[in-house]
Write an enzyme that holds these catalytic residues in place. Sequence first.
Site, PDB file in Angstrom:
ATOM      1  CG  ASN A 167      -3.062  -1.396 -11.497  1.00 42.36           C
ATOM      2  OD1 ASN A 167      -3.936  -0.607 -11.064  1.00 42.36           O
ATOM      3  ND2 ASN A 167      -2.345  -2.053 -10.482  1.00 42.36           N
ATOM      4  CE  LYS A 188       1.385  -0.184 -10.610  1.00 46.03           C
ATOM      5  NZ  LYS A 188       1.163  -0.935  -9.628  1.00 46.03           N
ATOM      6  CG  ASN A 220      -3.784  -1.891  -2.973  1.00 42.32           C
ATOM      7  OD1 ASN A 220      -4.465  -2.560  -2.118  1.00 42.32           O
ATOM      8  ND2 ASN A 220      -4.117  -1.172  -4.136  1.00 42.32           N
ATOM      9  CB  CYS A 252       0.902   1.494  -6.771  1.00 40.35           C
ATOM     10  SG  CYS A 252       1.630   0.736  -4.972  1.00 40.35           S
ATOM     11  CD  GLU A 308      -2.338  -0.512  -7.328  1.00 46.29           C
ATOM     12  OE1 GLU A 308      -1.744  -0.596  -6.124  1.00 46.29           O
ATOM     13  OE2 GLU A 308      -1.516  -0.791  -8.132  1.00 46.29           O
ATOM     14  CD  GLU A 323       0.830  -4.497  -9.181  1.00 44.76           C
ATOM     15  OE1 GLU A 323       0.370  -3.720 -10.120  1.00 44.76           O
ATOM     16  OE2 GLU A 323       1.467  -3.969  -8.151  1.00 44.76           O
TER      17      GLU A 323
HETATM   18  N1  CDT Z   1       0.721  -1.964  -6.131  1.00 48.12           N
HETATM   19  C1  CDT Z   1       2.101  -1.615  -6.256  1.00 48.12           C
HETATM   20  O1  CDT Z   1       2.623  -1.175  -7.391  1.00 48.12           O
HETATM   21  N2  CDT Z   1       2.847  -1.985  -5.192  1.00 48.12           N
HETATM   22  C2  CDT Z   1       4.303  -2.092  -5.181  1.00 48.12           C
HETATM   23  C3  CDT Z   1       4.957  -3.010  -4.364  1.00 48.12           C
HETATM   24  C4  CDT Z   1       6.362  -3.193  -4.907  1.00 48.12           C
HETATM   25  S1  CDT Z   1       6.821  -4.976  -4.107  1.00 48.12           S
HETATM   26  C5  CDT Z   1       6.654  -5.841  -5.327  1.00 48.12           C
HETATM   27  C6  CDT Z   1       4.643  -0.574  -4.627  1.00 48.12           C
HETATM   28  O2  CDT Z   1       5.819  -0.154  -5.215  1.00 48.12           O
HETATM   29  O3  CDT Z   1       4.342  -0.035  -3.792  1.00 48.12           O
END
Ligand code: CDT
Length: 321
Positions: free
Chosen positions: A102, A119, A189, A164, A42, A138
Site C-alpha cells: 500500500n 505503508k 480510507n 491511513c 490512500e 489489508e
Molecule cells: N485504510 C486503513 O488503514 N483504514 C484503517 C481502518 C482500521 S479498521 C480495520 C484506519 O485506521 O483508519
Amino acid sequence: MVAAAQMGPVARSDTRAGVVERLLDMFIQSADRGADLVVFPELALTTFFPRWWQEPLSAADHWYETEMPGPDTKTLFEEAARRQVGFFLGYAELTPQGHRYNTSVIVDRRGSIAAKYRKVHIPGHETNEPWRPFQHLERYYFEPSPDGFAVHDFLGARVGMMICNDRRWPETYRVMGLQGVEMILCGYNTPIHYAPDPSQDVLAGFHNQLVLQAGAYQNGTWVVATAKGGMEEGVDSLAQSCIVAPSGQIVAQTITNGDEVIIAECDIDWCARYKETLFDFDRYRRPECYAILTESDNGKSSRERGKAVSSEHSFKEGDPK
Ligand code: CDT
C-alpha cells in the site's frame, strides 16, 4: 500553499481513466487557487478493494499498479510539470518481484517521483471473516513496508509520508519528528463501522482529529490528511480531511464527503516555534528512559514481569483491608 484533494466514493466498476479525470480536475482547481502541492488519498485510483475476499490473490492483480506513472496516471504527472505543482498520490503497488504494498509517492514540480513510501502499519485481518458485514483484508492484500519512515527535502520543507492507519500510532510521527519533519502527508480510507468494537463507530471523526492534532503538535509539524470518504459500495467512510498546523490547530477541513479541495497557507517557519521551545528534543527528551519503546516484543516481557510482581503483592482472602 498546500491543498488536500478529498475524494468521494470510487465504484468497483469505475475505470482508472475516469478516476484520474476526477483527480486531474481537483489538481487543476488546486493549482488555480495557488497550491504548490496537492495531497490525494490512500488507494486513490480504485475502490477500497480490501473490503472483499478474492481468491486466489492473483485475481486481485487488476487493482494494483505495476508502473508509476502508468498509461492512465501519466496525465497527472504531465499536468504537474505543466503547472509546476507537486502532488502526493496513494495506490496499490505490485512489484516485478511480486511484492504487494500500500504505497504513496510524492511527485515534484517537474513531474518526477521524488520519493516513495510503503505503508508500515497494516490493519485488519489476513483471512476471510464472513461474520463481518464487510471485510478489512489489508493484511491479505499488502505486506508491511520493510523500509520505515523517511523524511525528504521536498518543495522547501522536510516532508514525510504516512498512510491511513499509520496516523493512529505516535511512533509514526516521532520517528519523522526526530528527522526534523515539517510536513507529514497522509491519505486515508476509514470505514466508519469497526466490526470488532462498534462502540468506536461514533468516535471515528473524533479519533481522526485526536491523532492528527496530537501528532502535529507534539512534533511541531504540519499534517495534511486527505480522505476518500462517503458511501462506497455500501460502506460508509469518514471524510473530514484536514490540514493541521504545528500548534495542533485545524486550519482547514472539508465540509462534504465528496470530491472537495481545501487549501491553506502553510508557513514552515511555524514549526520552529514548537521545535525550539516546548518540544526542543535535544534539551528535553530523555531517550534513556524510553528503551522499552524499541524492545522487539512490544514490552511483553516487562508486562509479564509486572504481572508476576503484582500477584506476589496482591491481597489474599483474610488479609487485613
Ligand atoms: N485504510 C486503513 O488503514 N483504514 C484503517 C481502518 C482500521 S479498521 C480495520 C484506519 O485506521 O483508519
